[in-house]
Write an enzyme that holds these catalytic residues in place. Sequence first.
Site, short mmCIF file in Angstrom:
data_model
loop_
_atom_site.label_atom_id
_atom_site.label_comp_id
_atom_site.label_asym_id
_atom_site.label_seq_id
_atom_site.Cartn_x
_atom_site.Cartn_y
_atom_site.Cartn_z
N ASP A 47 0.82 -1.21 0.00
CA ASP A 47 0.00 0.00 0.00
C ASP A 47 0.86 1.26 0.00
O ASP A 47 0.67 2.13 -0.82
CB ASP A 47 -0.92 0.00 1.23
CG ASP A 47 -1.85 -1.21 1.22
OD1 ASP A 47 -2.31 -1.60 0.13
OD2 ASP A 47 -2.09 -1.77 2.30
N HIS B 62 1.99 17.75 2.49
CA HIS B 62 1.88 16.68 1.50
C HIS B 62 2.23 15.32 2.09
O HIS B 62 3.08 15.21 2.97
CB HIS B 62 2.81 16.97 0.31
CG HIS B 62 2.22 17.91 -0.70
ND1 HIS B 62 3.00 18.75 -1.48
CD2 HIS B 62 0.93 18.15 -1.06
CE1 HIS B 62 2.21 19.45 -2.28
NE2 HIS B 62 0.96 19.11 -2.04
N ASP C 273 4.08 12.98 1.12
CA ASP C 273 5.49 12.58 1.11
C ASP C 273 6.32 13.34 2.16
O ASP C 273 7.53 13.13 2.24
CB ASP C 273 6.10 12.70 -0.29
CG ASP C 273 5.96 14.10 -0.87
OD1 ASP C 273 5.03 14.82 -0.46
OD2 ASP C 273 6.77 14.46 -1.74
N HIS D 53 4.39 26.84 -2.69
CA HIS D 53 4.39 25.44 -3.11
C HIS D 53 2.97 25.12 -3.58
O HIS D 53 2.09 25.97 -3.52
CB HIS D 53 4.84 24.54 -1.95
CG HIS D 53 5.06 23.12 -2.33
ND1 HIS D 53 5.63 22.73 -3.51
CD2 HIS D 53 4.77 21.96 -1.66
CE1 HIS D 53 5.69 21.41 -3.55
NE2 HIS D 53 5.17 20.91 -2.46
N ASP E 110 9.80 21.66 0.18
CA ASP E 110 9.46 21.77 -1.24
C ASP E 110 9.10 23.22 -1.47
O ASP E 110 8.38 23.82 -0.68
CB ASP E 110 8.24 20.91 -1.57
CG ASP E 110 8.56 19.43 -1.63
OD1 ASP E 110 9.74 19.07 -1.48
OD2 ASP E 110 7.62 18.63 -1.82
N ASP F 4 15.53 21.57 -2.60
CA ASP F 4 14.62 20.71 -3.37
C ASP F 4 15.10 20.50 -4.81
O ASP F 4 15.20 21.44 -5.58
CB ASP F 4 13.25 21.41 -3.36
CG ASP F 4 12.18 20.72 -4.19
OD1 ASP F 4 12.42 19.62 -4.71
OD2 ASP F 4 11.08 21.30 -4.31
N HIS G 245 -1.97 22.95 -15.93
CA HIS G 245 -1.27 22.52 -14.71
C HIS G 245 0.08 23.22 -14.66
O HIS G 245 0.71 23.44 -15.68
CB HIS G 245 -1.06 21.00 -14.73
CG HIS G 245 -0.20 20.52 -13.60
ND1 HIS G 245 -0.65 20.50 -12.30
CD2 HIS G 245 1.08 20.07 -13.57
CE1 HIS G 245 0.32 20.05 -11.51
NE2 HIS G 245 1.37 19.78 -12.26
N SER H 239 3.76 23.13 -12.13
CA SER H 239 4.44 22.37 -11.08
C SER H 239 4.52 23.19 -9.79
O SER H 239 4.43 24.41 -9.80
CB SER H 239 5.83 21.99 -11.57
OG SER H 239 6.59 21.46 -10.50
N HIS I 284 7.28 22.79 -7.93
CA HIS I 284 8.71 22.73 -7.62
C HIS I 284 9.50 23.71 -8.48
O HIS I 284 9.09 24.08 -9.56
CB HIS I 284 9.22 21.31 -7.83
CG HIS I 284 8.58 20.32 -6.89
ND1 HIS I 284 9.04 20.11 -5.62
CD2 HIS I 284 7.51 19.51 -7.05
CE1 HIS I 284 8.29 19.18 -5.03
NE2 HIS I 284 7.34 18.81 -5.88
N HIS J 94 15.58 15.75 -1.98
CA HIS J 94 14.31 15.54 -2.69
C HIS J 94 14.50 15.30 -4.17
O HIS J 94 14.31 16.20 -4.98
CB HIS J 94 13.35 16.72 -2.52
CG HIS J 94 13.05 17.04 -1.09
ND1 HIS J 94 12.37 18.15 -0.72
CD2 HIS J 94 13.34 16.40 0.06
CE1 HIS J 94 12.26 18.18 0.60
NE2 HIS J 94 12.85 17.12 1.10
#
Lengths: 554, 554
Positions: free
Chosen positions: B49, B74, B76, B140, B162, B194, B363, B365, B367, B389
């Site tokens: 998972d 986030h 992560d 971010h 990030d 990052d 869209h 990003s 980053h 990262h």
Amino acid sequence: MAKEPKVALIPLGGLGEIGKNMMAVRYGENILLVDCGLMFPEEEMLGIDVVIPDITYLLENKEQLCGIVLTHGHEDHIGALPYLARQLDVPVYGTKLTLGLLQGKLKEQGLSETVDLRVVRPRDEIWIGPFRVELIRVSHSIPDAVALAIHTPVGVLVHTGDFKIDHTPVDGEVTDFFRLAQLGEKGVLVLMSDSTNVERPGYTPSERVVGQTFDETFRHARERIIIATFASNIHRLQQAIIAAHQYGRKVAVVGRSMVNVLSIAHELGYLYIPDGTLVELEEANRLPKNKVVFLSTGSQGEPMSALTRMAWGDHRQVEILPGDTVIISAAPIPGNEKLVARVIDLLFKKGAHVIYENVSGIHVSGHPSQEELKLMINLVKPKFFVPIHGEYRMLRKHAELAQAMGIPPGNIFVAENGQVLEFTRRSGRVAGRVTAGRVLVDGLGVGDVGNIVLRDRRQLSQDGILIVVVTISRDSGLVMAGPDIVSRGFVYVRESEKLLEEAREKVKDALDKCNEQGLSEWGAIKSQVRETLGKFLYEKTRRRPMVLPIIMEV
Amino acid sequence: MAKEPKVALIPLGGLGEIGKNMMAVRYGENILLVDCGLMFPEEEMLGIDVVIPDITYLLENKEQLCGIVLTHGHEDHIGALPYLARQLDVPVYGTKLTLGLLQGKLKEQGLSETVDLRVVRPRDEIWIGPFRVELIRVSHSIPDAVALAIHTPVGVLVHTGDFKIDHTPVDGEVTDFFRLAQLGEKGVLVLMSDSTNVERPGYTPSERVVGQTFDETFRHARERIIIATFASNIHRLQQAIIAAHQYGRKVAVVGRSMVNVLSIAHELGYLYIPDGTLVELEEANRLPKNKVVFLSTGSQGEPMSALTRMAWGDHRQVEILPGDTVIISAAPIPGNEKLVARVIDLLFKKGAHVIYENVSGIHVSGHPSQEELKLMINLVKPKFFVPIHGEYRMLRKHAELAQAMGIPPGNIFVAENGQVLEFTRRSGRVAGRVTAGRVLVDGLGVGDVGNIVLRDRRQLSQDGILIVVVTISRDSGLVMAGPDIVSRGFVYVRESEKLLEEAREKVKDALDKCNEQGLSEWGAIKSQVRETLGKFLYEKTRRRPMVLPIIMEV
């Protein structure tokens, strides 16, 4: 009134998917097949090697099939023939290189003698049944690619195959604009055109661009160079060989398919290799580092390929050394992005200088971008338009593009595999549907892995399996041995002995309960065991392994 | 001579991989942890998972751990805490939204009472053990993201988290250039920055660009609009809600995580929703088509997500209608490309107008691209540089970029997870290694699925399993029942009865041979059966299913 003559296009692959391209053309009682490709399995097709078209329709109308004509030698256009040639059993037409590559594949399957291959040159015309077929030179990421003009009593059908417009092709064989334009001028009934790159605006760059990048890279590289690319991109191999020669490097070849394709292409005259340029791997390993180039398979990060093995450090003959320049001259095919990224990472860790997608000009596509698609439509000026070769959204985009260029929407057909598109001289319509689909190949098994097997593989892959075995007396109904529980892919047994012991107790309880209830029908006992154990395991682990009860009777 | 003071950075995640970000900072007998993220499983981690960091090192030094500080909300960066918070058992610091999102996750696990969460505002300073930590506003793809300045007696460490440089952020909270520059001016020992987008030249566009694209799309849409994006991209949800409001549309929310995040963000004041804009799904379905917008999960084509269910036509509440405009406002995360492409295709087939990556501005990003990375380095002017990262190649690229900007190569450390980077005021070095790695989570099992289980799942997924059961008399050694063969995921049994019958005969022969040879040791008999059957099946099918012999004794 005499019946109006009709010609039908019956896509059996290549619509709504990438790969497995196959189009049947039917006139009267005659069927001509264009291409016979395979595709590589989707992620959920666990354990499947390749996917080929369902040819039920062709086998049901076998006496009508008069020939197969191939547009070029890529797997997604010829790769299903080794599986299907014996059943289809008709002559196969194509250019010299296309048939040479096919012959190589047939040989591997021991089929080289059984298929009737007939080489045709571009602009030559051949009769296949009532179809007059003409091969027309186009550019693509493999030499000797052609479009087809199929002349029928109803009208001319043009099938582009895979193409791009390359004004400076490496082999000098420019797309035959004149023939395409001449056909357009005289009148083309239907154009079927490659939709793979319809989402890209502008023009696809010439293959020469990659040659320039090679040149630049070779000029700066001080140590060894390793180029990974598609074996079938002979133009690119040619450019790498020329660059090697110019910069005084020898070339060694790594990877089975690279060796095979290179030797076929060389033998048939599609590849010029200056004398003394090619060396064996052993020799290459002994040469000074600035005197050698390796051409390798593995540009898609395929786990068993030469480059991937090098990256992991387990290729038997070639080791990556710090200072090596590795050129990955390819774009990842959708689905391979992570495989490729991992190989790049491993190469970096070995100290190699890696040139990949991040450098422009290290790869160009073999398919036409929007402006090239427009040119094709304006050259051929078809009455009807059928976008082919692409996922569904690409076919739709290509239809929109054709409509924007003035083809009436009613004359454009975004079809699905199996749909019959029927055309008279004046009209076109969807006229029913034939069987079409995918056949999965797993090892020697063609079509013996279906949804049930895949569903089982899926479940096994997620949470593994628990097998519960119990031996029961035929006479008394008493448990004689077991229940024993064996698991694979569920938990690491040594660390989960307690859980499995509890599971065994649960099964015992379930069996006792069956006995109390007087249940003696095996099916009922098994489902009781399955249910009890499944529930217990889910509660304890939130996993749903396959539970397989087996009852032995003594 | 007094010992020179030292501070150590110990990455426990986030190097050489995307996700699972975690960095330990050690000074003397004190450890501060930055972030505690999870990553999603690689393709070969069948049935897994999520993947969380191995915290062996932290547990071995538990008494030294003084706190955890989070950079943003986030998965992560915070997602491993619900699995690890109880074991780590120290206060967790972060901005209001970050902790709000974390609290939502902890609640789901019934842990909301057990973790000590402490909200900190940007520019506020907190003491965590000997570390003076300051949160510094950055932009971010989620609001309330911060970089960290960690003041230690050795020097200041800056951890960017990030970030991106967005000069026109949706919430007006511009990156705190002054504080970063002020720290740089005073002297920063180490910058950790990052690396996710280091391969992209130029600047990452502002989030506002997406708002403009929404505006354009809303202006032209005549029927329903469905926007799929990341639930956590609250700026984007905000822009969608504003556009809906401006064009007189109501907003309905689909998908569990979208509902959760939207309600947390709204409650905490990070999302402005004009009164009456939000409606329930039932009401949305009753509204005129040009009066409604759906915000949905599923922008990655995740199989169980709302958008994917809609695309397959099996979402219980929302059906895709011809004429719907579906906006997929996201880029596919590497590995998800094919999933996303399939959803797009299905939406097209349902007659929807789909706007996805093909439209620029749909869209952006979260980053930083190369120019932003350079700006960060020039603001902070660190003595030492540690790229974080990103996959290994990105760390390397980022190191090259820093070097090109004048940081001496000896002051740049491309580390691996578990490597200890030790800094004095004047020097840095790799000083050993601690345990670091991945722990796989499958259901409730944390770390109980290892290589053996995964290898079994892999084999099961490829060719399935054959179970051979035989009951043998304890006394005579004679076969009392069986051999019976049961297969799953191998071939479809009904169509392969002959093969399985032959297989049974092979097993019988093998058992007879064991008997003749006087073999009575079960292990030896089993391996005889396994070998014989494996060979037979490979010859017949070119497949290698798992063969599992089970002997029952009565």
